[in-house]
Write an enzyme that holds these catalytic residues in place. Structure first.
Site, PDB file in Angstrom:
ATOM      1  N   HIS A  86      -2.222  -5.750  -7.913  1.00  0.00           N
ATOM      2  CA  HIS A  86      -3.530  -5.995  -8.534  1.00  0.00           C
ATOM      3  C   HIS A  86      -3.375  -6.959  -9.717  1.00  0.00           C
ATOM      4  O   HIS A  86      -4.204  -7.845  -9.911  1.00  0.00           O
ATOM      5  CB  HIS A  86      -4.155  -4.694  -9.019  1.00  0.00           C
ATOM      6  N   ASP A  90       0.123  -5.109  -0.614  1.00  0.00           N
ATOM      7  CA  ASP A  90       0.822  -3.815  -0.755  1.00  0.00           C
ATOM      8  C   ASP A  90       2.194  -3.834  -0.095  1.00  0.00           C
ATOM      9  O   ASP A  90       2.566  -2.925   0.661  1.00  0.00           O
ATOM     10  CB  ASP A  90      -0.032  -2.664  -0.160  1.00  0.00           C
ATOM     11  N   ASP A 129      -8.247  13.239   0.980  1.00  0.00           N
ATOM     12  CA  ASP A 129      -6.894  13.484   1.492  1.00  0.00           C
ATOM     13  C   ASP A 129      -6.534  14.949   1.244  1.00  0.00           C
ATOM     14  O   ASP A 129      -5.736  15.540   1.975  1.00  0.00           O
ATOM     15  CB  ASP A 129      -5.827  12.666   0.736  1.00  0.00           C
ATOM     16  N   GLU A 166      -1.218  -1.308 -10.931  1.00  0.00           N
ATOM     17  CA  GLU A 166      -0.634  -1.670  -9.632  1.00  0.00           C
ATOM     18  C   GLU A 166      -0.126  -3.108  -9.711  1.00  0.00           C
ATOM     19  O   GLU A 166      -0.867  -4.026 -10.069  1.00  0.00           O
ATOM     20  CB  GLU A 166      -1.668  -1.521  -8.511  1.00  0.00           C
ATOM     21  N   HIS A 171      -6.402  11.053  -2.559  1.00  0.00           N
ATOM     22  CA  HIS A 171      -7.851  10.846  -2.665  1.00  0.00           C
ATOM     23  C   HIS A 171      -8.474  12.226  -2.493  1.00  0.00           C
ATOM     24  O   HIS A 171      -7.853  13.124  -1.899  1.00  0.00           O
ATOM     25  CB  HIS A 171      -8.350   9.903  -1.563  1.00  0.00           C
ATOM     26  N   ASP A 230       2.411   2.203  -3.985  1.00  0.00           N
ATOM     27  CA  ASP A 230       1.211   2.021  -3.148  1.00  0.00           C
ATOM     28  C   ASP A 230       1.526   0.883  -2.189  1.00  0.00           C
ATOM     29  O   ASP A 230       1.261  -0.285  -2.488  1.00  0.00           O
ATOM     30  CB  ASP A 230      -0.022   1.728  -4.013  1.00  0.00           C
TER      31      ASP A 230
END
Ligand code: 3MF
Ligand code: MG
Length: 342
Positions: free
Chosen positions: A211, A248, A52, A208, A49, A281
């Protein structure tokens, strides 16, 4: 057949165990310790991010200096930044979303912060900007105009593309959470948005697993769809137990067959051959001690590689002939047999 795979994760995948119902339960690993683990465990990429990577309250000159230091540290360790994603969902400005907010000041904040993320990505040597539209959605349907929201997606992506002619934008779609309903919830939706942008060739997808599952879709079929468009530029492999919050979980630990299906399609179509990472992730269970809180990463990687072996044990001619006779009972048993070691 694809050669070798390169793996990545984000620093947020090593965490202290806080959840919406309770505080942290483990002390933190430092950022450097996370990178040391990445190297030791055979990861090649780090996902970031914006915050991050760097303290985004720094001046631009200070930011450049800090990023140059980070880039050198990554280079020295043999690591690469896979992507940068603007973390737009924590700031009070984006309480009701960023680029689809009703508030022009929030939209301005989201765009400025995202343009800064483009600069961060470039400084770290990556051309990939990932967008997870966390709060771009509604808690109740009349809260935002859904037609205007789609138009705002196009405008926002166009502004990113115009800012840097080399940047690529990857949408990471998710149908809900934190919002009750997210705009542009699936791969297909985002590729439709991509087709309306000023440069569709620079807009792609990061899928993902969890998701897709939350959207009621099969991750492997979402991946196949994106591959067919030449748009599968990233993945976040993980696992998910039913339709609940985004868990996750460690890749392959809930549904090994569903994990196999993803590896099958990725390996068949040489995913990774254009520099794409096998990204994870995943979050370890809150109950893990600190010393045991990194296993989810190595276990996911090991599971992926074990499934690559299984995929390559499959006899394509057997699969083709079972497809031709549509004997899917036998096909199911064939794949399951391979997974069981038969
Ligand atoms: C949320 C996610 C995010 C994204 C990350 C990078 C916090 O469900 O998956 O992780 O992956 O923001 O895009
Ligand atoms: Mg993700």
């Amino acid at each position: 057949m694809a050669g070798t795979y390169r793996f990545s994760f984000g620093p947020w995948n090593i965490h202290e165990g806080a959840d919406p119902f309770g505080p942290t339960v483990r002390s933190s690993f430092s950022f450097k310790e996370k990178l040391d683990f990445a190297v030791k465990a055979g990861f090649a990429g780090i996902q970031f991010h914006d915050d991050d990577a760097v303290d985004i309250t720094l001046s631009l000159a200070e930011q450049d200096k800090a990023l140059a230091e980070l880039k050198k540290m990554l280079d020295d360790m043999g690591l690469e930044a896979e992507f940068v994603a603007p973390r737009l969902w924590e700031n009070p400005m984006t309480v009701d979303g960023g680029w689809t907010s009703n508030d022009p000041a929030a939209r301005k904040y989201a765009l400025e912060r995202s343009l800064r993320s483009v600069e961060i990505a470039r400084a770290l040597g990556t051309d990939r900007l990932v967008l997870w539209p966390a709060r771009e959605g509604t808690y109740c349907r009349e809260a935002k105009d859904p037609k205007v929201a789609a138009d705002r997606f196009v405008e926002y992506v166009n502004a990113l593309l115009a800012h840097d002619k080399g940047i690529r934008v990857l949408g990471e779609m998710k149908p809900n959470e934190p919002m009750d309903s997210a705009f542009v919830p699936t791969t297909g939706h985002f590729l439709a948005i991509a087709s309306r942008t000023s440069d569709p060739s620079r807009v792609g997808i990061l899928i993902e697993s969890a998701h897709a599952i939350l959207a009621g879709l099969e991750p492997s079929e979402e991946m196949g769809f994106a591959l067919s468009f030449g748009k599968l530029w990233g993945v976040h492999l993980n696992d998910q137990n039913g339709l609940k919050f985004d868990e996750d979980k460690t890749f392959g630990m809930v549904n090994i067959r569903r994990a196999f299906s993803q590896v099958y399609v990725l390996d068949k179509y040489n995913y990774g051959s254009n520099g794409e990472y096998v990204g994870l992730d995943i979050k370890t269970m809150r109950t893990q001690t600190k010393d045991n809180s990194l296993k989810h990463l190595s276990n996911s990687k090991r599971c992926f590689l074990a499934l690559v072996e299984k995929v390559r044990q499959c006899d394509e001619s057997v699969i083709e002939s079972l497809r031709a006779s549509h004997d899917y009972e036998e096909l199911d048993a064939y794949i399951t047999g391979i997974l069981l070691g038969g």
